[in-house]
Scaffold this motif. Structure first.
Motif, PDB file in Angstrom:
ATOM      1  N   LEU A  84       1.747 -21.788  26.533  1.00 18.75           N
ATOM      2  CA  LEU A  84       0.838 -20.918  27.354  1.00 18.75           C
ATOM      3  C   LEU A  84       1.571 -20.005  28.325  1.00 18.75           C
ATOM      4  O   LEU A  84       1.275 -18.785  28.750  1.00 18.75           O
ATOM      5  N   ALA A  85       3.028 -20.168  28.547  1.00 15.53           N
ATOM      6  CA  ALA A  85       3.364 -19.528  29.841  1.00 15.53           C
ATOM      7  C   ALA A  85       4.268 -18.302  29.028  1.00 15.53           C
ATOM      8  O   ALA A  85       4.688 -17.313  30.079  1.00 15.53           O
ATOM      9  N   THR A  86       4.246 -18.269  27.906  1.00 12.09           N
ATOM     10  CA  THR A  86       4.952 -16.146  27.286  1.00 12.09           C
ATOM     11  C   THR A  86       3.905 -15.700  27.770  1.00 12.09           C
ATOM     12  O   THR A  86       4.215 -14.168  28.134  1.00 12.09           O
ATOM     13  N   ASP A  87       2.446 -15.682  28.074  1.00 12.54           N
ATOM     14  CA  ASP A  87       1.449 -15.155  28.393  1.00 12.54           C
ATOM     15  C   ASP A  87       2.129 -13.377  29.443  1.00 12.54           C
ATOM     16  O   ASP A  87       3.069 -13.957  30.267  1.00 12.54           O
ATOM     17  N   PRO A  88       2.154 -12.228  29.293  1.00 12.67           N
ATOM     18  CA  PRO A  88       2.437 -11.423  29.784  1.00 12.67           C
ATOM     19  C   PRO A  88       2.099 -11.319  31.688  1.00 12.67           C
ATOM     20  O   PRO A  88       2.620 -10.836  32.543  1.00 12.67           O
ATOM     21  N   LEU A  89       0.830 -12.299  31.795  1.00 13.06           N
ATOM     22  CA  LEU A  89       0.144 -11.413  32.951  1.00 13.06           C
ATOM     23  C   LEU A  89       0.908 -12.442  34.197  1.00 13.06           C
ATOM     24  O   LEU A  89       0.912 -12.339  34.854  1.00 13.06           O
ATOM     25  N   PHE A  90       1.388 -13.377  33.742  1.00 12.89           N
ATOM     26  CA  PHE A  90       2.647 -14.533  34.321  1.00 12.89           C
ATOM     27  C   PHE A  90       3.734 -13.609  34.809  1.00 12.89           C
ATOM     28  O   PHE A  90       4.484 -13.863  35.924  1.00 12.89           O
ATOM     29  N   ALA A  91       4.191 -12.728  34.596  1.00 17.48           N
ATOM     30  CA  ALA A  91       4.777 -11.892  35.082  1.00 17.48           C
ATOM     31  C   ALA A  91       4.912 -10.989  36.748  1.00 17.48           C
ATOM     32  O   ALA A  91       5.644 -10.534  37.441  1.00 17.48           O
ATOM     33  N   TYR A  92       2.614 -11.294  36.413  1.00 19.30           N
ATOM     34  CA  TYR A  92       3.086 -10.613  37.826  1.00 19.30           C
ATOM     35  C   TYR A  92       2.460 -12.158  39.110  1.00 19.30           C
ATOM     36  O   TYR A  92       1.285 -11.669  40.273  1.00 19.30           O
ATOM     37  N   LEU A  93       2.788 -13.144  38.447  1.00 15.36           N
ATOM     38  CA  LEU A  93       1.713 -14.507  39.990  1.00 15.36           C
ATOM     39  C   LEU A  93       3.209 -14.812  39.843  1.00 15.36           C
ATOM     40  O   LEU A  93       4.973 -15.453  39.843  1.00 15.36           O
ATOM     41  N   ARG A  94       3.381 -15.600  41.457  1.00 15.12           N
ATOM     42  CA  ARG A  94       4.094 -16.052  41.732  1.00 15.12           C
ATOM     43  C   ARG A  94       3.463 -17.477  42.588  1.00 15.12           C
ATOM     44  O   ARG A  94       2.444 -17.441  43.756  1.00 15.12           O
ATOM     45  N   PHE A  95       4.055 -19.084  42.839  1.00 16.93           N
ATOM     46  CA  PHE A  95       3.087 -19.676  43.710  1.00 16.93           C
ATOM     47  C   PHE A  95       4.093 -20.305  44.263  1.00 16.93           C
ATOM     48  O   PHE A  95       5.267 -20.507  44.279  1.00 16.93           O
ATOM     49  N   THR A  96       3.718 -21.074  45.309  1.00 18.59           N
ATOM     50  CA  THR A  96       3.920 -21.661  47.053  1.00 18.59           C
ATOM     51  C   THR A  96       3.797 -23.310  46.589  1.00 18.59           C
ATOM     52  O   THR A  96       4.592 -23.351  47.176  1.00 18.59           O
ATOM     53  N   SER A  97       3.153 -23.641  45.698  1.00 17.92           N
ATOM     54  CA  SER A  97       2.456 -24.654  45.591  1.00 17.92           C
ATOM     55  C   SER A  97       1.705 -24.561  44.208  1.00 17.92           C
ATOM     56  O   SER A  97       0.647 -23.667  43.915  1.00 17.92           O
ATOM     57  N   LEU A  98       1.137 -25.973  42.912  1.00 13.02           N
ATOM     58  CA  LEU A  98       1.171 -25.753  42.068  1.00 13.02           C
ATOM     59  C   LEU A  98       0.435 -27.568  41.324  1.00 13.02           C
ATOM     60  O   LEU A  98       1.499 -28.191  41.875  1.00 13.02           O
ATOM     61  N   SER A  99      -0.424 -27.778  41.369  1.00 17.84           N
ATOM     62  CA  SER A  99      -1.480 -29.398  41.010  1.00 17.84           C
ATOM     63  C   SER A  99      -1.679 -29.690  39.904  1.00 17.84           C
ATOM     64  O   SER A  99      -1.209 -30.203  39.156  1.00 17.84           O
ATOM     65  N   SER A 100      -2.282 -28.622  39.474  1.00 16.69           N
ATOM     66  CA  SER A 100      -2.893 -28.541  37.783  1.00 16.69           C
ATOM     67  C   SER A 100      -3.682 -26.910  37.910  1.00 16.69           C
ATOM     68  O   SER A 100      -3.527 -26.577  38.821  1.00 16.69           O
ATOM     69  N   MET A 101      -4.164 -27.361  36.258  1.00 18.87           N
ATOM     70  CA  MET A 101      -4.321 -25.765  35.795  1.00 18.87           C
ATOM     71  C   MET A 101      -4.876 -26.105  34.020  1.00 18.87           C
ATOM     72  O   MET A 101      -5.356 -27.086  33.855  1.00 18.87           O
ATOM     73  N   TYR A 102      -6.160 -25.189  34.073  1.00 16.12           N
ATOM     74  CA  TYR A 102      -7.228 -25.118  33.599  1.00 16.12           C
ATOM     75  C   TYR A 102      -6.770 -23.658  32.350  1.00 16.12           C
ATOM     76  O   TYR A 102      -6.874 -22.856  32.530  1.00 16.12           O
ATOM     77  N   TYR A 103      -6.390 -23.779  31.268  1.00 19.43           N
ATOM     78  CA  TYR A 103      -6.869 -23.021  30.825  1.00 19.43           C
ATOM     79  C   TYR A 103      -8.227 -22.962  29.976  1.00 19.43           C
ATOM     80  O   TYR A 103      -8.903 -23.539  29.123  1.00 19.43           O
TER      81      TYR A 103
END
Length: 302
Positions: A84-103
């Motif tokens: 999933l991480a190849t999605d181009p939208l991740f170029a616009y995101l930066r996290f300071t903390s992350l627990s879980s994810m739903y696609y």
């Protein structure tokens, strides 16, 4: 007696060592005082099941828990995340903390594309999103970048195609309700700390079931979730809502522990095993009752 060059080198070395020592002190001090940037949260889904109940209009949902420390689960989650991480939208995101994810993937629209989004459980920690414009919608701040939307003040935060994100806001803010029958199935799922899950709705659930000799839809809900058992080994839940005379049955040698529960048409199998490969591939035993119409020929009369 030291030569002039040696004296100069000794002074430079002493200066570098002093800088290194000062840097170490500063790093130690910063570690003690650094706090994760926070944000205001207007709406929070409240947990795993509550989040799933907002997503019943989707075709499929994948859930990944990044907090697990079990190496087998880490490898499984990492494999899905990399896809999933190849999605181009991740170029616009930066996290300071992350627990879980739903696609979350939605059915194809009349325009020929499938809306989708990611939900990231970050608590109240700040998420940075590079955007061109922003707007307020049902009490939520939406940041927009090249057709992608991002919810500034929800948890989980949503990022994806703008239509999917706005649909999520309608649901999390209470402006609209989703399919209640699916919500009933989700409520029946065992309460566990799932580390990985796949949920299929409607036609996607039906396509996951291969059944010969049946016509029409066989199932409209499919859930598969895996959790690390705190006492050792792994737990797995498979739940299917059947639309025809199909059901799970008790069976031996599927896993070390295997149990079936039925709530009308909703069938739930709970499995446990210490072998990760076995739990990963384990499926419940199913039986189908298929009634074929009897063909009768015309009888001749003498």
């Amino acid at each position: 007696m030291a030569k002039p060059l040696e004296k100069k080198s000794a002074k430079i070395l002493a200066f570098i060592l002093a800088l290194i020592m000062l840097g170490s002190v500063l790093v130690y001090a910063l570690k003690g005082t650094y706090t994760t940037p926070t944000r205001e949260v207007a709406y929070d889904t409240g947990g795993f099941k509550e989040t799933l109940k907002l997503l019943t209009g989707a075709l499929q949902v994948y859930y990944l828990n990044f907090n697990t420390t079990d190496q087998n689960m880490v490898n499984l989650i990492d494999a899905y995340w990399r896809s999933l991480a190849t999605d181009p939208l991740f170029a616009y995101l930066r996290f300071t903390s992350l627990s879980s994810m739903y696609y979350v993937l939605y059915p194809q629209t009349a325009l020929g594309y499938s809306p989708y989004m990611y939900l990231f459980d970050v608590g109240s920690s700040k998420v940075f999103f590079s955007y061109d414009t922003k707007q307020e919608y049902n009490g939520v701040t939406i940041k927009v970048k090249r057709g992608y939307g991002f919810t500034e003040n929800t948890n989980p935060v949503a990022v994806g195609t703008l239509d999917a994100v706005m649909n999520y806001i309608d649901l999390i803010s209470g402006e609209r309700k989703e399919n209640s029958s699916y919500a009933q199935y989700i409520d029946r799922l065992p309460d566990m700390q799932y580390d990985f899950a796949i949920v299929l709705f409607g036609e996607a659930a039906n396509q996951s079931i291969r059944m010969n000799g049946t016509g029409g839809m066989v199932a409209d809900f499919y859930f598969e979730g895996i959790a690390v058992n705190s006492s050792g080994g792994y737990d797995k839940v498979v739940a299917i809502n059947f639309l025809q005379s199909v059901f799970f049955v008790e069976a031996e040698n599927v896993t070390q522990y295997y149990n079936v529960t039925r709530y009308n048409t909703l069938n739930i199998a709970f499995m446990h095993d210490t072998n990760f490969t076995k739990i990963l591939t384990a499926k419940p035993e199913m039986r189908a009752v298929i009634i074929q119409p009897v063909e009768t020929g015309n009888e001749s009369r003498g």
